[in-house]
Design an enzyme around this catalytic site. Structure first.
Site: not given
Length: 263
Positions: A44, A110, A144
């Site tokens: 990330e 995300k 994540c």
């Protein structure tokens, strides 16, 4: 039909907010693979570290890091995947890019922003998943903190047909919560009957937060095929389509799942 597929993750330390140094390091590591893989996964925010300074670090989709990704993918004839800081209109995104050798690019913003670190104060959340395919394999690409939210990853199956075959998390996941990272990667593999790839960074970031890596490849039964802690590692493996199909045929659990739609 699913053809053999080699995938690689690069677990490495990142130079804090230093794009040039990070891109140079990744270029060396990818070049050393010399055609031994088809897809390379990076952590990330691989060019900067997990920074809350998007006003200084963001670029648009024509910016230098995106150009670099396309150049590296073309030069090495690979698919390159990782997340970077992108500005689009008036918003900043923690955006995962899936870059093909021909320059075509898939994007995933995300969805779950890490409010504990203030990510939701600086970045806009994504609204849709990205499931893409190569060699007959379908990849669900996430970032994540998404790992903590199983509904976002859950197979939305039609009868007994799985929606995807490999679930990927690119991350900057801190060492102090490594147990959650490792446990949830295995859980996602078991409940979705898929391979899971988690690629994390190592080392200390600009906020003095240590990352132990623990990047991992997990098979559809939840068995850890490979993991490594506390050191820089480039690892390649070949995904086994026979193992995947065997698990799903012998243990047809997906067909008993709850029907739902993500709004």
């Amino acid at each position: 039909p699913m053809n053999p597929l080699s995938v690689t993750f690069i677990q490495t330390s990142l130079q804090w907010e230093n794009k040039e140094a990070n891109l140079r390091s990744f270029e060396e590591k990818i070049s050393a693979l010399k055609g031994k893989t088809q897809i390379v996964f990076l952590p990330e925010m691989f060019s900067t570290g997990f920074s809350m300074r998007p006003t200084q670090l963001a670029e648009d989709m024509g910016g230098p890091t995106v150009i670099w990704m396309k150049s590296i993918a073309a030069a090495n004839r690979i698919i390159l995947c990782g997340s970077i800081i992108i500005q689009e209109n008036e918003n900043y995104f923690n955006r995962l890019l899936w870059v093909l050798p021909n320059g075509e690019t898939g994007v995933y913003d995300k969805r779950h922003l890490f409010g504990f670190a203030g990510e939701d104060q600086y970045y806009a959340a994504g609204e849709k998943r990205l499931i893409t395919s190569v060699n007959g394999w379908r990849f669900n690409l996430q970032v994540c903190y998404d790992l903590r939210f199983p509904v976002w990853a859950r197979q939305q199956q039609n009868a007994s047909n799985a929606e995807y075959d490999v679930l990927v998390y690119v991350a900057n996941w801190p060492e102090r919560r490594r147990q959650a990272w490792m446990t949830l990667l295995q859980a996602r593999a078991i409940e979705n009957q898929c391979y899971v790839i988690g690629v994390n960074r190592v080392g200390e970031d600009g906020n003095n937060i240590y990352h132990s890596g623990d990047s991992m490849i997990v098979d559809p039964m939840g068995e850890v095929l490979f993991t490594v802690r506390d050191k820089e590692t480039t690892y390649t493996c070949q995904l086994d389509q026979e193992k995947l199909q065997s698990v799903r045929q012998q243990l047809p659990f997906l067909k008993d799942g709850d029907r739902f739609l993500i709004q």
